[in-house]
Write an enzyme that holds these catalytic residues in place. Structure first.
Site, PDB file in Angstrom:
ATOM      1  N   ASN B 134       0.852  -1.192   0.000  1.00 38.21           N
ATOM      2  CA  ASN B 134       0.000   0.000   0.000  1.00 38.21           C
ATOM      3  C   ASN B 134       0.889   1.244   0.000  1.00 38.21           C
ATOM      4  O   ASN B 134       1.391   1.663   1.023  1.00 38.21           O
ATOM      5  CB  ASN B 134      -0.931  -0.027   1.219  1.00 38.21           C
ATOM      6  CG  ASN B 134      -1.829   1.200   1.281  1.00 38.21           C
ATOM      7  OD1 ASN B 134      -1.578   2.204   0.618  1.00 38.21           O
ATOM      8  ND2 ASN B 134      -2.873   1.122   2.095  1.00 38.21           N
ATOM      9  N   CYS B 137      -2.344   5.455   0.209  1.00 34.96           N
ATOM     10  CA  CYS B 137      -3.315   6.201   1.017  1.00 34.96           C
ATOM     11  C   CYS B 137      -2.903   7.663   1.148  1.00 34.96           C
ATOM     12  O   CYS B 137      -1.802   7.957   1.621  1.00 34.96           O
ATOM     13  CB  CYS B 137      -3.465   5.571   2.391  1.00 34.96           C
ATOM     14  SG  CYS B 137      -4.487   4.111   2.327  1.00 34.96           S
ATOM     15  N   CYS B 345     -37.642  12.408 -30.890  1.00 32.89           N
ATOM     16  CA  CYS B 345     -37.414  13.678 -30.190  1.00 32.89           C
ATOM     17  C   CYS B 345     -38.616  14.043 -29.318  1.00 32.89           C
ATOM     18  O   CYS B 345     -39.758  13.976 -29.774  1.00 32.89           O
ATOM     19  CB  CYS B 345     -37.161  14.776 -31.224  1.00 32.89           C
ATOM     20  SG  CYS B 345     -36.935  16.403 -30.483  1.00 32.89           S
ATOM     21  N   CYS B 348     -37.359  18.723 -25.967  1.00 29.46           N
ATOM     22  CA  CYS B 348     -36.943  19.384 -24.719  1.00 29.46           C
ATOM     23  C   CYS B 348     -36.020  20.573 -24.996  1.00 29.46           C
ATOM     24  O   CYS B 348     -35.845  21.434 -24.135  1.00 29.46           O
ATOM     25  CB  CYS B 348     -36.253  18.390 -23.784  1.00 29.46           C
ATOM     26  SG  CYS B 348     -34.643  17.809 -24.355  1.00 29.46           S
ATOM     27  N   CYS B 355     -25.745  23.472 -27.732  1.00 30.40           N
ATOM     28  CA  CYS B 355     -24.966  23.831 -28.922  1.00 30.40           C
ATOM     29  C   CYS B 355     -24.926  25.351 -29.097  1.00 30.40           C
ATOM     30  O   CYS B 355     -23.881  25.925 -29.399  1.00 30.40           O
ATOM     31  CB  CYS B 355     -25.572  23.158 -30.151  1.00 30.40           C
ATOM     32  SG  CYS B 355     -24.533  23.300 -31.625  1.00 30.40           S
ATOM     33  N   CYS B 385     -19.000  17.183 -32.322  1.00 26.34           N
ATOM     34  CA  CYS B 385     -18.358  17.144 -31.004  1.00 26.34           C
ATOM     35  C   CYS B 385     -18.999  16.173 -30.024  1.00 26.34           C
ATOM     36  O   CYS B 385     -18.435  15.862 -28.988  1.00 26.34           O
ATOM     37  CB  CYS B 385     -18.331  18.546 -30.401  1.00 26.34           C
ATOM     38  SG  CYS B 385     -19.950  19.136 -29.854  1.00 26.34           S
TER      39      CYS B 385
END
Lengths: 442, 424
Positions: B134, B137, B345, B348, B355, B385
């Site tokens: 470990n 931490c 669609c 909404c 965009c 995009c």
């Protein structure tokens, strides 16, 4: 009919029967309901609201633990947003337009969320009002009627800097909010608490027991004030138009609701076993459902057309059926039976003729009943309006809410601006206030 | 049904689902409940040198969404606060009673050779299948020179790994902290220290929230708080990237990988494995719902493998690595356009406003009859995009369609507009 022995609801049962039909949401329920909102852009719900409340924004604010901000968003457009949250037929307005109907088959609970937000503000321990008054204009406006239109107009006028005197015929303010809506929609004296909140902005004085025409001619108001707004609603109810009516056992449904709103116990005590409501609108449903809740054993709603033709919304119709209201459709009353006291109602079956008129088939039948409540529409109380020009039974107004008399404006149910709904009256009052402000600023 | 058996650092496990070193694996009682539920293995909660640490209350903070769904939690709990012998005795007993399940011993110690080696040998002698170091931490123990204080220094990562490797003959997992500039530096150090595998990520250093009434960070201990380790679904993207980097880099790709970080369901596990994890470790999801979540992980993963035709886990281990490349290797001539399915669609407007306000003004609204609205993509403005595709609440309503550009695969180094091109 022995009312003394009839097993009606006791006080506790009566209170339960008339409790909130839509119980308020708690904070977690509200956030869960708010999470369903997609925060639509130029949202269909907002466009469906006669007062154009920015619904996605207020719901977003609930989801971020900002209920006060949510309430201000609502009240900025609709100062009686608390009543509208309770009494609006949301199922045919904002909630019908909600896009969630398309994607999920059920809308966001806009009405209940609106109540959550507005209650949060109104129930605050502080009486600090969320809106400020503009600097005093020195102008004084008379508002006739302390119903939704008058209150909304008065509040906006006060915000714009004017001094407002409201003249109200009834002993309490609120109009139909106080006297006409079903008890289970307006619990815990909400109408009065809301009026107090509206007056919290200041510069609004309500003068009770003053009825336009009888106590106060319009011409006097034109002299004493810089402008007048008339929001008197529809003062008279249509009657059945029959002659030979028995003197006992017929009542206008709105009078019945008015009585029970002021004293449910007394209304329950006076209610007979069998009640028949005539009409197909929301008032008819309100009367029928409340008659059941008050303890009437048998409530029948008679309408001359079918369910599809009722102006009561589907939700209201279902509420009636859920409360065991019996519906007799396609039947028109032709005679009230009984000499001194109503014993029954004679009807004839009706159909739509081929050319689209409602006609009787000639088949007669009778039902037994002890009380007939008529809910067949209201009309303007013309006598009080003096020289005001009317058209189609409503006060004529121009695009700026001005009546045929210069400086006298009108809105709400007494005008033909839209549906006779609380929310439409609020919008009228708000718009008329701006029109009056423009008029006074000329 | 697909075979969920897997091998990591030479250790064969009945399935790739292990519980990570954390409160759920603190003692035999919990571990046995986990094995009953179906977990293939556990990494026992980190052991240190006696005397045991003492913990504070409270210990967990939460990152909720608006409906109290948990995005992530953080913790300020230290390593095991029970005596070493108690833990080792329980490990020994559990190993005997559950011969087909894996137990890895997690450990940490100050940076002293003898401390690491003595403790490692003691743990190995308890019968564990492997040892996990470990080095991650980010709270508490690091202030004592352990945990991330070691993991953030590659030389120390190499050193501690090498010390343990010298004295045990079982596989060694070096557990890495994400609280570092470049995970490859510590992964390379682990490889140079001869680690058999790396385990990552440990928790992300964090302050999860501030109580605005008390003006104190949460979790709050008597009015004050400290930074803690962030974990849960929110950290998954950080973990996936670090694992992919190790898996695709020549200097580190020989290391087996135990994938950790926000794994909540079988799909998350499949993504980790596809990027090169040989097995996975889970903690937060179990802490939120209990050990029973492994049931869905097991049949969800095998069901998906059946539909894909994968016979065993190795069939798709690392299958996505070849598609993880540098930005400079991406095709500049690839072109996508958003396609909005009018039938799906719900109007909404979320695609439009996303965009319009924040991207390329490539979506238009047309008012239609009866108050309806139609949303259209302007191909000339759409840069593909994906933003509208992601914000759309209706699955399948917006799709990104590859358009034929009729141009060859061309990377930025090859691109005619690259000003550096001529210099090469």
């Amino acid at each position: 009919m022995d009312k003394a022995t009839r097993p009606g609801p006791d006080a506790r049962q009566l209170a339960e029967n008339l409790s909130d039909i839509h119980p308020p949401l708690d904070k977690f329920q509200a956030k869960t309901a708010a999470a369903e909102c997609l925060y639509c852009y130029e949202a269909p719900c907002t466009r469906a609201c006669p007062t154009s409340i920015d619904i996605p924004t207020f719901i977003h604010k609930i989801s971020t633990d900002n209920p006060l901000g949510a309430a201000k968003t609502i009240l900025a457009e609709n100062i009686l947003g608390g009543t509208c949250a309770r009494a609006c037929p949301t199922e045919v307005l904002c909630e019908e337009a909600c896009v969630r109907n398309t994607s999920d088959g059920a809308p966001v609970e806009i009405g209940r969320l609106q109540r959550f937000a507005v209650d949060h503000l109104i129930d605050r321990p502080t009486e600090e009002h969320p809106f400020d008054r503009a600097p005093d204009t020195g102008r004084r406006v008379a508002v006739v009627g302390a119903g939704p239109a008058g209150l909304a107009c008065a509040h906006r006028l006060a915000m714009l800097g004017h001094q407002v005197d409201i003249f109200e015929a009834m002993p309490k303010p609120g109009g139909l909010n106080e006297y006409g809506l079903a008890a289970y929609k307006m619990t815990q004296d909400f109408a009065q608490r809301e009026v107090k909140f509206v007056q919290g902005i200041g510069n609004i004085e309500i003068h009770h027991g003053v009825r336009l025409g009888e106590d106060l001619p319009l011409s006097a108001l034109q002299t004493s004030h810089d402008a007048v707004f008339i929001g008197v609603g529809l003062g008279s109810s249509n009657d059945l138009g029959f002659t030979d009516l028995p003197p006992e056992g017929i009542e206008d449904a709105l009078t019945f609701i008015e009585r029970l709103r002021q004293s449910p116990e007394e209304a329950a005590a006076r209610l007979p076993e069998r009640v028949t409501v005539i009409g197909g609108g929301n008032t008819a449903i309100d009367a029928a459902v409340q008659a059941r809740k008050l303890g009437a054993r048998e409530v029948t709603l008679c309408y001359r057309r079918g369910r599809d033709e009722m102006s009561a919304t589907g939700w209201e119709q279902d509420l009636a059926l859920k409360n065991d209201v019996k519906m007799i459709l396609w039947a028109m009353p032709v005679k009230v039976l009984g000499k001194h006291q109503v014993k029954g109602l004679a009807l004839e079956h009706s159909v739509m003729s081929e050319d689209g008129r409602l006609i009787s088939t000639g088949e007669k039948f009778e039902i037994e009943t002890d009380l007939i409540l008529t809910a067949i529409g209201q009309k303007l109380h013309r006598a009080s309006l003096g020289d005001l020009e009317l058209a189609g039974g409503k006060i004529t107004i121009d695009a700026h809410y001005q009546t045929s008399l210069p400086g006298v404006f009108a809105g709400g149910d007494c005008t033909a601006t839209g549906e006779d709904l609380t929310v439409q009256a609020v919008e009228d009052g708000k718009r008329a206030a701006h029109a009056i402000h423009d008029y006074l600023s000329q | 049904m697909a075979d969920l058996g897997c091998t990591i650092a030479g250790i064969e496990s009945i399935n790739p689902f292990w519980l990570a070193s954390a409160p759920p694996t603190d003692k035999k009682y919990n571990v046995e409940r986990a094995f009953h539920a179906g977990w293939g293995g556990v990494v026992w909660k980190t052991l240190g040198i006696d005397p045991p640490v003492i913990n504070v209350t409270s210990r967990y903070g939460a990152h909720h969404d608006s409906t109290r769904g948990l995005i992530g939690i953080n913790n300020i709990e230290l390593i095991s606060d029970r005596p070493l012998k108690t833990n080792l005795d329980e490990i020994r007993a559990t190993r005997k009673e559950w011969p087909d399940r894996i137990i890895i011993g997690s450990m940490m110690a100050p940076v002293e050779k003898e401390a690491w080696q003595t403790l490692a040998v003691q743990i190995a002698e308890a019968g564990v299948h492997g040892i996990e170091l470990n080095l991650g931490c980010p709270h508490g123990m690091c202030e004592r020179g352990m945990g991330s204080a070691i993991g953030q220094v590659p030389e120390m990562v190499q050193q501690t790994t090498a010390w343990v490797k010298e004295v045990v003959d079982i596989p060694v997992f070096t557990k890495l902290t994400p609280n570092i500039t470049n995970i490859l530096w510590s992964a390379e150090a682990a490889a140079q220290g001869n680690a058999d595998a790396v385990a990552l990520i440990n928790t992300v250093n964090s302050i999860i929230s501030v109580n605005l009434d008390t003006m104190a960070p949460e979790p709050t201990v008597d009015g004050r708080g400290t930074h803690g380790g962030y974990c849960g679904a929110a950290v998954k993207p950080i973990a996936l990237n670090m694992i992919a980097e190790i898996a695709r880099t020549p200097e580190t790709q020989r290391l087996d990988i135990s994938g950790i970080g926000g794994i909540t369901n079988w799909r998350d596990a499949a993504e980790f494995i596809s990027l090169g994890a040989n097995a996975v470790q889970v903690c937060t999801a179990a802490m939120l719902y209990g050990f029973r979540i492994v049931d869905d992980m097991i049949d969800g993963l095998s069901g998906w493998m059946d539909t894909q035709g994968y016979i065993n886990v190795a069939d798709f281990t690392g299958a996505a690595i070849r598609n993880v490349v540098d930005w400079n290797d991406l095709n500049m001539n690839y072109d996508l356009k958003a396609r909005i399915n009018e039938d799906k669609c719900i109007e909404c407007g979320r695609c439009y406003i996303a965009c319009e306000d924040t991207s390329h003004q490539a979506i238009t609204i047309t008012q239609m009859a009866e108050g309806h609205r139609r949303f259209d993509v302007v191909d000339e403005e759409c840069v593909g995009c994906n933003l509208c595709y992601h914000v759309c609440p209706v699955p399948g309503c917006i799709e990104m369609e590859a358009v034929d550009t009729d141009r060859p695969y061309m990377t930025w180094p090859e691109h005619p507009l690259n000003p550096m091109k001529g210099a090469e």
